[in-house]
Enzyme design. Structure first.
Site, PDB file in Angstrom:
ATOM      1  N   SER A 149       0.832  -1.196   0.000  1.00 63.70           N
ATOM      2  CA  SER A 149       0.000   0.000   0.000  1.00 63.70           C
ATOM      3  C   SER A 149       0.875   1.259   0.000  1.00 63.70           C
ATOM      4  CB  SER A 149      -0.956  -0.035   1.190  1.00 63.70           C
ATOM      5  OG  SER A 149      -1.941   0.971   1.091  1.00 63.70           O
ATOM      6  N   ASP A 203      -9.480  -4.735  -5.139  1.00 63.62           N
ATOM      7  CA  ASP A 203      -9.028  -3.712  -4.194  1.00 63.62           C
ATOM      8  C   ASP A 203      -9.917  -2.470  -4.313  1.00 63.62           C
ATOM      9  OD1 ASP A 203      -7.639  -1.878  -2.615  1.00 63.62           O
ATOM     10  OD2 ASP A 203      -5.688  -2.667  -3.218  1.00 63.62           O
ATOM     11  N   HIS A 235      -7.759  -5.307  -0.652  1.00 56.24           N
ATOM     12  CA  HIS A 235      -6.594  -4.541  -0.206  1.00 56.24           C
ATOM     13  C   HIS A 235      -5.902  -5.296   0.932  1.00 56.24           C
ATOM     14  CE1 HIS A 235      -4.149  -0.983  -0.183  1.00 56.24           C
ATOM     15  NE2 HIS A 235      -4.313  -0.828   1.123  1.00 56.24           N
TER      16      HIS A 235
END
Length: 261
Positions: A149, A203, A235
């Site tokens: 991320s 995601d 995610h």
């Protein structure tokens, strides 16, 4: 008579010393026809060691990601040093984060100059970690930066802006955290660093489209990128991604050692 005795003792001592010296030389010099045993150099020792730096996502911590190393049990990782640093805690959000990303995470290539300064500051910190390992003797070809991320976005920025070629950079569910103007700062050596980009197609935090925008951006900058899409993955980090990362790094460690030998 006393003089003769002293002479004989002196002669015996000289002969004994000569014999000890000859024996010592025989131990040091290999017999004819046998090659001398090579002494490992510090350069070769550096080639056998490696370093993996893992950068966590927003609100996470370094120690919480340490179990990742359990996926790397192959012999090639026997001399691998791992680092799982934690990002500074933001006084605004009370979350640990590497840089402010309030706008860019939802959009494929939405970047704002006011966020780039924070990214570049975080990059300096990552480069300091890398420089420390290089100074300790680890070859840059054996250094890998990985991140999830926001940590993936920082990974990308860090390897692209590092002046030397590294072993590789692995981006998980990340995005391009700066505009095209920053590509002018990528050195010819850094363009040789391979990138692995993995992204979940489900995601909803960092959209899959943000991941898809990465390879074209890197291609335009002359950087090689392998993009892997994972259906039904949101995610998060999956076991399949880590298994592939292990083989991806392992193959590059082997190539680095073979090139040096």
């Amino acid at each position: 008579m006393g003089s003769l005795v002293r002479f004989l003792f002196t002669l015996a001592a000289a002969v004994g010393a000569a014999a000890l010296l000859a024996a010592s030389l025989r131990r040091r010099v290999p017999p004819p026809g046998l090659p001398a045993q090579p002494v490992p150099s510090s350069h070769m020792a550096g080639r056998n060691r490696s370093f993996v730096l893992w950068l966590h996502g927003l609100g996470d911590s370094g120690p919480a990601n340490e179990p990742i190393r359990n996926f790397f049990s192959a012999p090639e990782f026997r001399l691998t040093k791992w680092s799982f640093p934690s990002a500074p805690r933001s006084p605004v959000s009370c979350n640990s984060r590497w840089f402010c990303d309030a706008v860019v995470v939802r959009y494929p290539r939405a970047t704002h100059e006011r966020y780039e300064s924070g990214v570049l500051k975080a990059v300096e910190n990552v480069h300091a970690m890398i420089d420390k390992e290089v100074a300790d003797g680890i070859h840059p070809d054996n250094i890998f930066v990985c991140g999830f991320s926001q940590g993936g976005a920082l990974t990308l920025a860090s390897v692209l802006l590092y002046p030397k070629k590294l072993g590789g950079g692995a981006v998980f569910s990340g995005w391009v955290p700066f505009g095209s103007s920053v590509t002018e700062r990528i050195s010819p050596e850094a363009r040789k660093t391979p990138i692995l980009w993995s992204h979940g197609m489900a995601d909803r935090t960092v959209l899959f489209e943000a991941g898809q925008a990465g390879p074209p951006f890197l291609q335009s900058a002359g950087v090689s990128c392998e993009f892997k899409a994972y259906p039904d993955l949101g995610h998060s980090l999956s076991k399949e991604e880590l298994i592939y990362l292990e083989s991806w790094i392992r193959s590059r460690l082997n190539a680095s050692q073979e090139k040096d030998s």
